[in-house]
Design a protein around this motif. Sequence first.
Motif, PDB file in Angstrom:
ATOM      1  N   ILE A   1       0.809  -1.236   0.038  1.00  0.00           N
ATOM      2  CA  ILE A   1      -0.022  -0.173   0.007  1.00  0.00           C
ATOM      3  C   ILE A   1       0.693   1.378   0.207  1.00  0.00           C
ATOM      4  N   THR A   2       0.630   2.213  -0.714  1.00  0.00           N
ATOM      5  CA  THR A   2       1.172   3.304  -0.912  1.00  0.00           C
ATOM      6  C   THR A   2       0.360   4.556  -1.390  1.00  0.00           C
ATOM      7  N   GLN A   3       0.802   5.643  -1.826  1.00  0.00           N
ATOM      8  CA  GLN A   3      -0.064   6.665  -2.169  1.00  0.00           C
ATOM      9  C   GLN A   3       0.202   7.014  -3.545  1.00  0.00           C
TER      10      GLN A   3
ATOM     11  N   PRO B   1       1.540  -2.029  -6.379  1.00  0.00           N
ATOM     12  CA  PRO B   1       1.231  -1.075  -5.729  1.00  0.00           C
ATOM     13  C   PRO B   1      -0.115  -0.978  -5.572  1.00  0.00           C
ATOM     14  N   VAL B   2      -0.504  -0.453  -4.421  1.00  0.00           N
ATOM     15  CA  VAL B   2      -2.155  -0.356  -4.124  1.00  0.00           C
ATOM     16  C   VAL B   2      -2.175   1.318  -3.611  1.00  0.00           C
ATOM     17  N   PHE B   3      -3.012   1.998  -4.560  1.00  0.00           N
ATOM     18  CA  PHE B   3      -3.093   3.286  -4.139  1.00  0.00           C
ATOM     19  C   PHE B   3      -3.996   3.678  -3.266  1.00  0.00           C
ATOM     20  N   ILE B   4      -3.652   4.443  -2.048  1.00  0.00           N
ATOM     21  CA  ILE B   4      -4.685   4.872  -1.080  1.00  0.00           C
ATOM     22  C   ILE B   4      -4.574   6.388  -0.994  1.00  0.00           C
ATOM     23  N   ASP B   5      -5.709   7.051  -0.835  1.00  0.00           N
ATOM     24  CA  ASP B   5      -5.649   8.606  -0.694  1.00  0.00           C
ATOM     25  C   ASP B   5      -4.541   9.297   0.323  1.00  0.00           C
ATOM     26  N   VAL B   6      -4.490  10.465   0.213  1.00  0.00           N
ATOM     27  CA  VAL B   6      -3.588  11.120   1.097  1.00  0.00           C
ATOM     28  C   VAL B   6      -4.607  12.329   1.863  1.00  0.00           C
ATOM     29  N   ASP B   7      -3.969  13.020   2.803  1.00  0.00           N
ATOM     30  CA  ASP B   7      -4.432  13.967   3.468  1.00  0.00           C
ATOM     31  C   ASP B   7      -3.949  15.179   3.090  1.00  0.00           C
ATOM     32  N   ARG B   8      -4.872  16.238   2.775  1.00  0.00           N
ATOM     33  CA  ARG B   8      -4.472  17.457   2.134  1.00  0.00           C
ATOM     34  C   ARG B   8      -3.380  18.484   2.864  1.00  0.00           C
ATOM     35  N   ASP B   9      -3.534  18.153   4.395  1.00  0.00           N
ATOM     36  CA  ASP B   9      -2.750  19.127   5.163  1.00  0.00           C
ATOM     37  C   ASP B   9      -1.226  18.479   5.188  1.00  0.00           C
ATOM     38  N   THR B  10      -1.010  17.065   4.709  1.00  0.00           N
ATOM     39  CA  THR B  10       0.268  16.518   4.963  1.00  0.00           C
ATOM     40  C   THR B  10       0.822  16.423   3.429  1.00  0.00           C
ATOM     41  N   MET B  11      -0.273  16.165   2.753  1.00  0.00           N
ATOM     42  CA  MET B  11       0.186  15.554   1.331  1.00  0.00           C
ATOM     43  C   MET B  11       0.667  14.153   1.398  1.00  0.00           C
TER      44      MET B  11
ATOM     45  N   LYS C   1      -2.375   2.227 -14.559  1.00  0.00           N
ATOM     46  CA  LYS C   1      -3.534   2.710 -14.310  1.00  0.00           C
ATOM     47  C   LYS C   1      -4.761   1.650 -13.952  1.00  0.00           C
ATOM     48  N   ASN C   2      -4.441   0.582 -14.093  1.00  0.00           N
ATOM     49  CA  ASN C   2      -5.201  -0.616 -13.640  1.00  0.00           C
ATOM     50  C   ASN C   2      -5.090  -1.303 -12.293  1.00  0.00           C
ATOM     51  N   ASN C   3      -4.248  -0.707 -11.712  1.00  0.00           N
ATOM     52  CA  ASN C   3      -3.803  -1.204 -10.122  1.00  0.00           C
ATOM     53  C   ASN C   3      -5.111  -0.811  -9.144  1.00  0.00           C
ATOM     54  N   VAL C   4      -5.057  -1.721  -8.137  1.00  0.00           N
ATOM     55  CA  VAL C   4      -6.155  -1.247  -7.171  1.00  0.00           C
ATOM     56  C   VAL C   4      -5.954  -0.007  -6.509  1.00  0.00           C
ATOM     57  N   LYS C   5      -7.181   0.677  -6.257  1.00  0.00           N
ATOM     58  CA  LYS C   5      -6.899   2.009  -5.729  1.00  0.00           C
ATOM     59  C   LYS C   5      -8.311   2.111  -4.739  1.00  0.00           C
ATOM     60  N   GLY C   6      -8.210   3.076  -3.844  1.00  0.00           N
ATOM     61  CA  GLY C   6      -9.204   3.518  -3.137  1.00  0.00           C
ATOM     62  C   GLY C   6      -9.745   4.802  -3.584  1.00  0.00           C
ATOM     63  N   PRO C   7     -10.726   5.512  -2.912  1.00  0.00           N
ATOM     64  CA  PRO C   7     -11.142   6.861  -3.383  1.00  0.00           C
ATOM     65  C   PRO C   7      -9.945   7.727  -3.402  1.00  0.00           C
ATOM     66  N   LEU C   8      -9.528   8.745  -4.381  1.00  0.00           N
ATOM     67  CA  LEU C   8      -8.446   9.387  -4.262  1.00  0.00           C
ATOM     68  C   LEU C   8      -8.699  10.992  -4.362  1.00  0.00           C
ATOM     69  N   THR C   9      -9.631  11.314  -3.453  1.00  0.00           N
ATOM     70  CA  THR C   9     -10.412  12.710  -3.779  1.00  0.00           C
ATOM     71  C   THR C   9      -9.478  13.884  -3.207  1.00  0.00           C
ATOM     72  N   ASN C  10      -8.616  13.758  -2.297  1.00  0.00           N
ATOM     73  CA  ASN C  10      -7.691  14.442  -1.718  1.00  0.00           C
ATOM     74  C   ASN C  10      -6.179  14.560  -2.921  1.00  0.00           C
ATOM     75  N   ALA C  11      -5.965  13.526  -3.179  1.00  0.00           N
ATOM     76  CA  ALA C  11      -4.863  13.463  -4.313  1.00  0.00           C
ATOM     77  C   ALA C  11      -5.156  14.067  -5.454  1.00  0.00           C
ATOM     78  N   GLU C  12      -6.351  13.968  -5.857  1.00  0.00           N
ATOM     79  CA  GLU C  12      -6.772  14.625  -7.081  1.00  0.00           C
ATOM     80  C   GLU C  12      -6.917  16.153  -6.949  1.00  0.00           C
ATOM     81  N   TRP C  13      -7.521  16.559  -5.803  1.00  0.00           N
ATOM     82  CA  TRP C  13      -7.483  18.075  -5.528  1.00  0.00           C
ATOM     83  C   TRP C  13      -6.282  18.572  -5.310  1.00  0.00           C
ATOM     84  N   LEU C  14      -5.203  18.009  -4.899  1.00  0.00           N
ATOM     85  CA  LEU C  14      -3.771  18.504  -4.702  1.00  0.00           C
ATOM     86  C   LEU C  14      -3.105  18.387  -6.191  1.00  0.00           C
ATOM     87  N   GLU C  15      -3.222  17.606  -6.908  1.00  0.00           N
ATOM     88  CA  GLU C  15      -2.682  17.332  -8.316  1.00  0.00           C
ATOM     89  C   GLU C  15      -3.051  18.683  -9.141  1.00  0.00           C
TER      90      GLU C  15
END
Length: 380
Positions: free
Chosen positions: A93-95, A113-123, A354-368
Amino acid sequence: MNSEIIDFIRDTFGEKESFIPLHVPTFIGNEKKYLNECIDSTFVSSVGKFVDLFEVKVAEYTKAKHAIVCVNGTNALHLSLLVAGVESGDEVITQPLTFIATTNAIVYANATPVFIDVDRDTMGLSPKALKAFLEEHSEQKNGECYNKITNNRIKACMPMHTFGHACRIDEILSICKDYNIELIEDAAEGMGSFYKGKHLGTFGKIAAISFNGNKIMTTGGGGIILTNDYELAARAKHLSTQSKVPHKWEYVHDNIGFNYRMPNINAALGLAQLEGLDFFLKNKRELASKYSTFFKNSEISFFEERDEEQCNFWLNAIFLKDRKERDLFLGESNEAGVMTRPIWQLMNKLPMYKNNVKGPLTNAEWLEDRVVNIPSSVRL
């Protein structure tokens, strides 16, 4: 506003017209002296006094029990995964918001790699998102964690401390312990950063730091592994030297190893840089304070450090209103000779992931869409 920012950066760095890079190394100490000593000794490869001394001094600075130098930070990540027990077919699991070396190193270890979301205030990796993913997707078998959807073992979690800012690493560690997952820290950008009094890279089982030319201190190319586990340290060092068994004259190798050991000439440079690290940190924190004050009453936010964190402010970052404003600022600043860069494209958007397992990535997308790095070099 963009022109005001550009003018402020030029005034801050004392450069009215010249190009201002994003981050350059600073050589004001014993770099030339130690390099000349290294050259005069003829020990410029992976054996020599500077290699051993650099490991000792980094361990002392970070308060890690063991430090093992590598050719670069990516090698250090790769070895960290291997000695922590990551095997072919495992999931890590990573970001998604990280430099690509984080993700590539996992694949070098034949894991996924499995992609999990980040926190906005830490990235950095979000403990809340991590726990939610594990509650929904994992199960325990014989004391190990498995993804009940893919049936793969979830062996490790590898968060990254973004731009030298600490993620909520203590919370992540607690979750990893609950789920029998190894915590491997990607502290590539974290040299000189502390969280709750501990140096980044000393929370998990093992960690990697980078000394690339653009980092707060550099060995040219280079990285280092930190761990408090003697057996892991010994295995990492052994693998980094082609798994060569000591012998007076025979070439004996007992495993598939790697040519990952840092050369003495790089370690010589690193030792001098380490001696200057406190100056670099003070200088960069002063720069960050100037940026923070400038953006205080602006629509653009500055990436601040949090309570209980002492950040190295390796790369300073700002948050623009949206992607349109981000791209407009990037265009105008670079056209004006002030180097700025967007944060990385999310790993899950790259063709190979692009086909890797991932959770919701709302914060990561906002930061990007919003984050831009601005000039962050030590000012002399």
